[in-house]
Write a protein that holds these residues in place. Structure first.
Motif, mmCIF file in Angstrom:
data_model
loop_
_atom_site.group_PDB
_atom_site.id
_atom_site.type_symbol
_atom_site.label_atom_id
_atom_site.label_comp_id
_atom_site.label_asym_id
_atom_site.label_seq_id
_atom_site.Cartn_x
_atom_site.Cartn_y
_atom_site.Cartn_z
ATOM 1 N N UNK A 271 0.826 -1.203 0.000
ATOM 2 C CA UNK A 271 0.000 0.000 0.000
ATOM 3 C C UNK A 271 0.864 1.259 0.000
ATOM 4 N N UNK A 272 0.513 2.191 -0.859
ATOM 5 C CA UNK A 272 1.210 3.477 -0.817
ATOM 6 C C UNK A 272 0.556 4.368 0.238
ATOM 7 N N UNK A 273 1.340 5.220 0.877
ATOM 8 C CA UNK A 273 0.840 6.127 1.913
ATOM 9 C C UNK A 273 -0.246 7.056 1.385
ATOM 10 N N UNK A 274 -0.938 7.730 2.296
ATOM 11 C CA UNK A 274 -1.976 8.678 1.931
ATOM 12 C C UNK A 274 -1.418 9.937 1.296
ATOM 13 N N UNK A 275 -2.319 10.807 0.874
ATOM 14 C CA UNK A 275 -1.923 12.057 0.215
ATOM 15 C C UNK A 275 -0.978 12.858 1.101
ATOM 16 N N UNK A 276 0.149 13.240 0.531
ATOM 17 C CA UNK A 276 1.135 14.034 1.269
ATOM 18 C C UNK A 276 1.480 15.277 0.460
ATOM 19 N N UNK A 277 1.545 16.403 1.112
ATOM 20 C CA UNK A 277 1.871 17.616 0.377
ATOM 21 C C UNK A 277 2.351 18.731 1.269
ATOM 22 N N UNK A 278 2.415 18.471 2.569
ATOM 23 C CA UNK A 278 2.838 19.493 3.515
ATOM 24 C C UNK A 278 4.343 19.382 3.730
ATOM 25 N N UNK A 279 5.071 20.428 3.380
ATOM 26 C CA UNK A 279 6.525 20.398 3.536
ATOM 27 C C UNK A 279 7.199 19.685 2.377
ATOM 28 N N UNK A 280 8.471 19.338 2.580
ATOM 29 C CA UNK A 280 9.221 18.634 1.540
ATOM 30 C C UNK A 280 10.308 17.786 2.187
ATOM 31 N N UNK A 281 10.770 16.781 1.443
ATOM 32 C CA UNK A 281 11.857 15.953 1.947
ATOM 33 C C UNK A 281 13.159 16.725 1.766
ATOM 34 N N UNK A 282 13.746 17.136 2.848
ATOM 35 C CA UNK A 282 14.935 17.981 2.812
ATOM 36 C C UNK A 282 16.213 17.146 2.693
ATOM 37 N N UNK A 283 17.280 17.748 2.201
ATOM 38 C CA UNK A 283 18.555 17.029 2.088
ATOM 39 C C UNK A 283 19.040 16.472 3.424
ATOM 40 N N UNK A 284 18.727 17.192 4.503
ATOM 41 C CA UNK A 284 19.141 16.739 5.840
ATOM 42 C C UNK A 284 18.010 15.973 6.539
ATOM 43 N N UNK A 285 17.240 15.230 5.740
ATOM 44 C CA UNK A 285 16.073 14.515 6.238
ATOM 45 C C UNK A 285 16.409 13.681 7.474
ATOM 46 N N UNK A 286 15.556 13.820 8.490
ATOM 47 C CA UNK A 286 15.707 13.075 9.738
ATOM 48 C C UNK A 286 14.393 12.347 9.982
ATOM 49 N N UNK A 287 14.420 11.002 10.012
ATOM 50 C CA UNK A 287 13.180 10.240 10.165
ATOM 51 C C UNK A 287 12.487 10.525 11.494
ATOM 52 N N UNK A 288 13.224 11.009 12.471
ATOM 53 C CA UNK A 288 12.630 11.335 13.756
ATOM 54 C C UNK A 288 12.048 12.733 13.819
ATOM 55 N N UNK A 289 12.246 13.527 12.756
ATOM 56 C CA UNK A 289 11.755 14.901 12.721
ATOM 57 C C UNK A 289 10.889 15.101 11.484
ATOM 58 N N UNK A 290 9.596 15.067 11.693
ATOM 59 C CA UNK A 290 8.660 15.168 10.562
ATOM 60 C C UNK A 290 8.782 16.500 9.829
ATOM 61 N N UNK A 291 9.299 17.516 10.511
ATOM 62 C CA UNK A 291 9.433 18.832 9.893
ATOM 63 C C UNK A 291 10.399 18.799 8.714
ATOM 64 N N UNK A 292 11.255 17.787 8.640
ATOM 65 C CA UNK A 292 12.222 17.682 7.547
ATOM 66 C C UNK A 292 11.666 16.868 6.372
ATOM 67 N N UNK A 293 10.373 16.514 6.431
ATOM 68 C CA UNK A 293 9.792 15.619 5.421
ATOM 69 C C UNK A 293 8.464 16.159 4.882
ATOM 70 N N UNK A 294 8.037 15.564 3.773
ATOM 71 C CA UNK A 294 6.664 15.763 3.304
ATOM 72 C C UNK A 294 5.759 14.957 4.226
ATOM 73 N N UNK A 295 4.652 15.547 4.621
ATOM 74 C CA UNK A 295 3.755 14.879 5.562
ATOM 75 C C UNK A 295 2.338 14.787 5.021
ATOM 76 N N UNK A 296 1.527 13.983 5.670
ATOM 77 C CA UNK A 296 0.153 13.798 5.232
ATOM 78 C C UNK A 296 -0.647 15.093 5.327
ATOM 79 N N UNK A 297 -1.512 15.300 4.357
ATOM 80 C CA UNK A 297 -2.493 16.382 4.429
ATOM 81 C C UNK A 297 -3.675 15.856 5.253
ATOM 82 N N UNK A 298 -4.627 16.722 5.544
ATOM 83 C CA UNK A 298 -5.830 16.267 6.247
ATOM 84 C C UNK A 298 -6.563 15.221 5.413
ATOM 85 N N UNK A 299 -6.553 15.402 4.095
ATOM 86 C CA UNK A 299 -7.175 14.414 3.216
ATOM 87 C C UNK A 299 -6.434 13.088 3.298
ATOM 88 N N UNK A 300 -5.106 13.155 3.375
ATOM 89 C CA UNK A 300 -4.309 11.934 3.498
ATOM 90 C C UNK A 300 -4.626 11.181 4.778
#
Length: 221
Positions: A49-78
């Motif tokens: 299964x692919x994850x739900x709709x994501x569009x908040x933020x972006x996957x940054x070069x310094x992506x940290x799996x423990x910090x969602x702020x560094x990633x694209x995250x689910x929208x309310x629709x997702x």
């Protein structure tokens, strides 16, 4: 003038049935084989299964799996999609084994947790390699990842339950290919060293339609 109008009416009569037929054919092609639901209830499959709709933020070069702020995250629709996905599977009585496997990205973990419960999800870092296929990878790296994927997907699953993996889509024409948000690739493992079979590809809307038609049939009994 009347002759011209007559020709136009005749052309419309010829075109309209063809258009209706094309729409009916398209609808037929979008239907899920009714026997598939019965098979899924018996278990032994892998649901990728692919994850739900994501569009908040972006996957940054310094992506940290423990910090969602560094990633694209689910929208309310997702989030709504993820909750709905779990509800529909339970309503259709499709058994799933826990823990659910999920990629370590926030959007995949959250999708799995919303669908199946926070305590029922286990992170597997392998699925980051699937995410990486959409970036800059060498042919050798792609081949290695796809070989490892095949090894995992060909493993026989116990009867009475289905393995669920919540991760990422693939580049077009690679691996399991492009997958829409909360789309499911139904996989039948053939056993170690024998590969796997893609039985069906189900969109969230098709899953909802199956749910609705099943409810209608049950109410009619």
């Amino acid at each position: 003038m009347r002759k011209l109008l007559g020709i136009c009416m005749l052309m419309l009569l010829l075109i309209i049935p063809a258009t209706i037929g094309a729409e009916e054919s398209k609808a037929e092609g979008n239907r899920i084989n009714p026997a598939l639901l019965s098979s899924l209830r018996e278990g032994g499959y892998i649901l990728y299964v692919r994850h739900g709709e994501a569009g908040v933020g972006e996957d940054q070069p310094n992506l940290d799996f423990g910090k969602c702020i560094t990633q694209r995250n689910l929208t309310e629709e997702g989030r709504r999609q993820a909750k709905l996905y779990g509800e529909v599977l339970r309503s259709l009585k499709i058994p799933v084994q826990t823990p659910i496997q999920a990629s370590p990205f926030c959007r995949t973990r959250e999708s799995a947790e919303l669908a199946f419960g926070k305590g029922n999800v286990q992170v597997d870092p392998f699925w980051v390699k699937i995410y990486s296929l959409s970036g800059q990878v060498t042919p050798a790296e792609q081949a290695s990842t796809l070989a490892a994927l095949s090894t995992g997907l060909e493993q026989a699953q116990p009867a009475g339950t289905n393995k669920v993996i919540v991760a990422h889509g693939f580049p077009k024409g690679v691996g399991l290919g492009d997958i829409p948000n909360l789309g499911t690739v139904v996989i039948r493992p053939r056993g170690a060293g024998k590969g796997y079979e893609v039985v069906d590809r189900i969109t969230l809307n098709e899953l909802l339609s199956l749910h609705e038609s099943t409810l209608t049939l049950e109410m009619a009994r």
